[in-house]
Scaffold this motif. Sequence first.
Motif, PDB file in Angstrom:
ATOM      1  N   ALA A  50       0.845  -1.200   0.000  1.00 12.17           N
ATOM      2  CA  ALA A  50       0.000   0.000   0.000  1.00 12.17           C
ATOM      3  C   ALA A  50       0.877   1.245   0.000  1.00 12.17           C
ATOM      4  O   ALA A  50       2.016   1.216   0.478  1.00 12.17           O
ATOM      5  CB  ALA A  50      -0.891  -0.001   1.242  1.00 12.17           C
ATOM      6  N   LEU A  51       0.318   2.327  -0.532  1.00 16.11           N
ATOM      7  CA  LEU A  51       0.928   3.649  -0.366  1.00 16.11           C
ATOM      8  C   LEU A  51       0.166   4.347   0.744  1.00 16.11           C
ATOM      9  O   LEU A  51      -1.043   4.131   0.880  1.00 16.11           O
ATOM     10  CB  LEU A  51       0.770   4.490  -1.638  1.00 16.11           C
ATOM     11  N   GLN A  52       0.844   5.154   1.510  1.00 11.51           N
ATOM     12  CA  GLN A  52       0.148   5.964   2.508  1.00 11.51           C
ATOM     13  C   GLN A  52       0.723   7.382   2.490  1.00 11.51           C
ATOM     14  O   GLN A  52       1.928   7.571   2.652  1.00 11.51           O
ATOM     15  CB  GLN A  52       0.308   5.351   3.899  1.00 11.51           C
ATOM     16  N   PHE A  53      -0.167   8.341   2.262  1.00  9.18           N
ATOM     17  CA  PHE A  53       0.232   9.754   2.290  1.00  9.18           C
ATOM     18  C   PHE A  53      -0.565  10.465   3.376  1.00  9.18           C
ATOM     19  O   PHE A  53      -1.714  10.103   3.638  1.00  9.18           O
ATOM     20  CB  PHE A  53      -0.076  10.423   0.944  1.00  9.18           C
ATOM     21  N   HIS A  54       0.052  11.463   3.976  1.00 11.21           N
ATOM     22  CA  HIS A  54      -0.676  12.310   4.930  1.00 11.21           C
ATOM     23  C   HIS A  54      -0.595  13.748   4.472  1.00 11.21           C
ATOM     24  O   HIS A  54       0.455  14.193   3.986  1.00 11.21           O
ATOM     25  CB  HIS A  54      -0.097  12.181   6.338  1.00 11.21           C
ATOM     26  N   TYR A  55      -1.693  14.448   4.660  1.00 10.07           N
ATOM     27  CA  TYR A  55      -1.775  15.849   4.256  1.00 10.07           C
ATOM     28  C   TYR A  55      -2.267  16.667   5.453  1.00 10.07           C
ATOM     29  O   TYR A  55      -3.143  16.205   6.203  1.00 10.07           O
ATOM     30  CB  TYR A  55      -2.769  16.021   3.099  1.00 10.07           C
ATOM     31  N   ALA A  56      -1.706  17.863   5.592  1.00 12.17           N
ATOM     32  CA  ALA A  56      -2.116  18.781   6.660  1.00 12.17           C
ATOM     33  C   ALA A  56      -2.608  20.065   6.001  1.00 12.17           C
ATOM     34  O   ALA A  56      -2.211  20.367   4.866  1.00 12.17           O
ATOM     35  CB  ALA A  56      -0.923  19.083   7.567  1.00 12.17           C
ATOM     36  N   PRO A  57      -3.452  20.844   6.700  1.00 11.98           N
ATOM     37  CA  PRO A  57      -3.829  22.148   6.140  1.00 11.98           C
ATOM     38  C   PRO A  57      -2.552  22.954   5.894  1.00 11.98           C
ATOM     39  O   PRO A  57      -1.616  22.903   6.704  1.00 11.98           O
ATOM     40  CB  PRO A  57      -4.663  22.786   7.255  1.00 11.98           C
ATOM     41  N   SER A  58      -2.517  23.697   4.768  1.00 13.65           N
ATOM     42  CA  SER A  58      -1.280  24.401   4.375  1.00 13.65           C
ATOM     43  C   SER A  58      -0.672  25.222   5.498  1.00 13.65           C
ATOM     44  O   SER A  58       0.542  25.287   5.640  1.00 13.65           O
ATOM     45  CB  SER A  58      -1.560  25.373   3.232  1.00 13.65           C
ATOM     46  N   GLU A  59      -1.536  25.866   6.284  1.00 13.25           N
ATOM     47  CA  GLU A  59      -1.014  26.815   7.274  1.00 13.25           C
ATOM     48  C   GLU A  59      -0.712  26.129   8.621  1.00 13.25           C
ATOM     49  O   GLU A  59      -0.224  26.784   9.544  1.00 13.25           O
ATOM     50  CB  GLU A  59      -2.010  27.979   7.459  1.00 13.25           C
ATOM     51  N   ALA A  60      -0.993  24.827   8.736  1.00 14.97           N
ATOM     52  CA  ALA A  60      -0.884  24.170  10.057  1.00 14.97           C
ATOM     53  C   ALA A  60       0.563  24.107  10.545  1.00 14.97           C
ATOM     54  O   ALA A  60       1.482  23.828   9.781  1.00 14.97           O
ATOM     55  CB  ALA A  60      -1.466  22.765   9.992  1.00 14.97           C
ATOM     56  N   GLN A  61       0.735  24.353  11.836  1.00 15.62           N
ATOM     57  CA  GLN A  61       2.049  24.255  12.501  1.00 15.62           C
ATOM     58  C   GLN A  61       2.069  22.979  13.332  1.00 15.62           C
ATOM     59  O   GLN A  61       1.020  22.458  13.684  1.00 15.62           O
ATOM     60  CB  GLN A  61       2.242  25.435  13.466  1.00 15.62           C
ATOM     61  N   LYS A  62       3.274  22.537  13.694  1.00 22.87           N
ATOM     62  CA  LYS A  62       3.385  21.359  14.564  1.00 22.87           C
ATOM     63  C   LYS A  62       2.947  21.742  15.993  1.00 22.87           C
ATOM     64  O   LYS A  62       3.083  22.894  16.401  1.00 22.87           O
ATOM     65  CB  LYS A  62       4.836  20.855  14.596  1.00 22.87           C
ATOM     66  N   MET A  63       2.437  20.767  16.729  1.00 27.86           N
ATOM     67  CA  MET A  63       2.098  20.961  18.143  1.00 27.86           C
ATOM     68  C   MET A  63       3.364  21.224  18.954  1.00 27.86           C
ATOM     69  O   MET A  63       4.427  20.727  18.572  1.00 27.86           O
ATOM     70  CB  MET A  63       1.616  19.615  18.699  1.00 27.86           C
ATOM     71  N   SER A  64       3.213  21.897  20.082  1.00 29.59           N
ATOM     72  CA  SER A  64       4.381  22.062  20.959  1.00 29.59           C
ATOM     73  C   SER A  64       4.639  20.712  21.646  1.00 29.59           C
ATOM     74  O   SER A  64       3.711  19.902  21.798  1.00 29.59           O
ATOM     75  CB  SER A  64       4.106  23.126  22.014  1.00 29.59           C
ATOM     76  N   PRO A  65       5.876  20.456  22.101  1.00 27.41           N
ATOM     77  CA  PRO A  65       6.157  19.195  22.801  1.00 27.41           C
ATOM     78  C   PRO A  65       5.242  18.994  24.023  1.00 27.41           C
ATOM     79  O   PRO A  65       4.798  17.877  24.300  1.00 27.41           O
ATOM     80  CB  PRO A  65       7.619  19.331  23.230  1.00 27.41           C
ATOM     81  N   GLY A  66       4.912  20.087  24.736  1.00 24.11           N
ATOM     82  CA  GLY A  66       4.043  19.976  25.920  1.00 24.11           C
ATOM     83  C   GLY A  66       2.652  19.512  25.513  1.00 24.11           C
ATOM     84  O   GLY A  66       2.055  18.631  26.166  1.00 24.11           O
TER      85      GLY A  66
END
Length: 262
Positions: free
Chosen positions: A231-247
């Motif tokens: 299988a192929l697996q791709f993930h997409y995020a909203p263009s403007e989304a930032q990563k969560m903080s570690p906390g």
Amino acid sequence: MYRFDRCYTPLSSLNDFTEEHVKAYREQGFIAIDQVLQKGEVEASVSAIMEVMFDLETKAKIQFTKPQHELTSDVERELAVRKVSEFVDVHTALHAAAYHPSILSVVERLLGGPVKLAQDQALLKPPYGGGEKPWHQDMAYGNLSYEKAVVGVWIALDNAGLGNGCMHVIPQSHRDGGVPHYAVRDWQICDRYVPVEEDVAIPLNPGGALFFHGLLYHGTPFNFSTHRRRALQFHYAPSEAQKMSPGEYKRMFTNELTNAEC
Ligand SMILES: O=C(O)CCC(=O)C(=O)O
């Protein structure tokens, strides 16, 4: 850990995909559609993965289930590869699959705006004992822990059925939010916290795709059949989304708040 008596029937093609299905995705956390990639695109993707796997200089990442020095033939090498990733800039056929207009148009409708590719992988479950992927939420994996929900797209390259480790999901589980993950057989939800009685299996034909919310509980059983399940697996995020903080990540996906043990 899985039920094998309840299967979801995918939409026959993208032509059947409407606003109703966007609504169903938001409620259920997934939607599956047949024939998202055409036969030629599936064949080109399989050949591209093989090329990448046998290119000793490749810049893509390859994860083996056995030490490479134990692999004495091409077939042994192929069957020992569990994952190929970071290949979109390495092979044009795989780039074309990741940025396929049909896939992007569905994902944009599901997320309600422009998107960016967050992860590209090929997940290979060989016959005669290809490993289980225990129940988990994809956003519990660091590279997908965006502050906004991501969409996963899992595309069958072979017939993926009950016998060879097709996808299984717990409908509506994305509504639980992030839940603690534990290092058990993998980074996973504790087996006893998974409502397995609600498990729905998603068999797919080659080229069929499952679109699923980044917080949906899902997993794949062992492949004890005689057939490959690639299988192929791709993930997409909203263009403007930032990563969560570690906390924030720790609060959502570890037992920091609950202290519950697995
Ligand atoms: O294809 C598989 O076996 C597992 C896919 C999956 O859920 C993952 O890698 O996140």
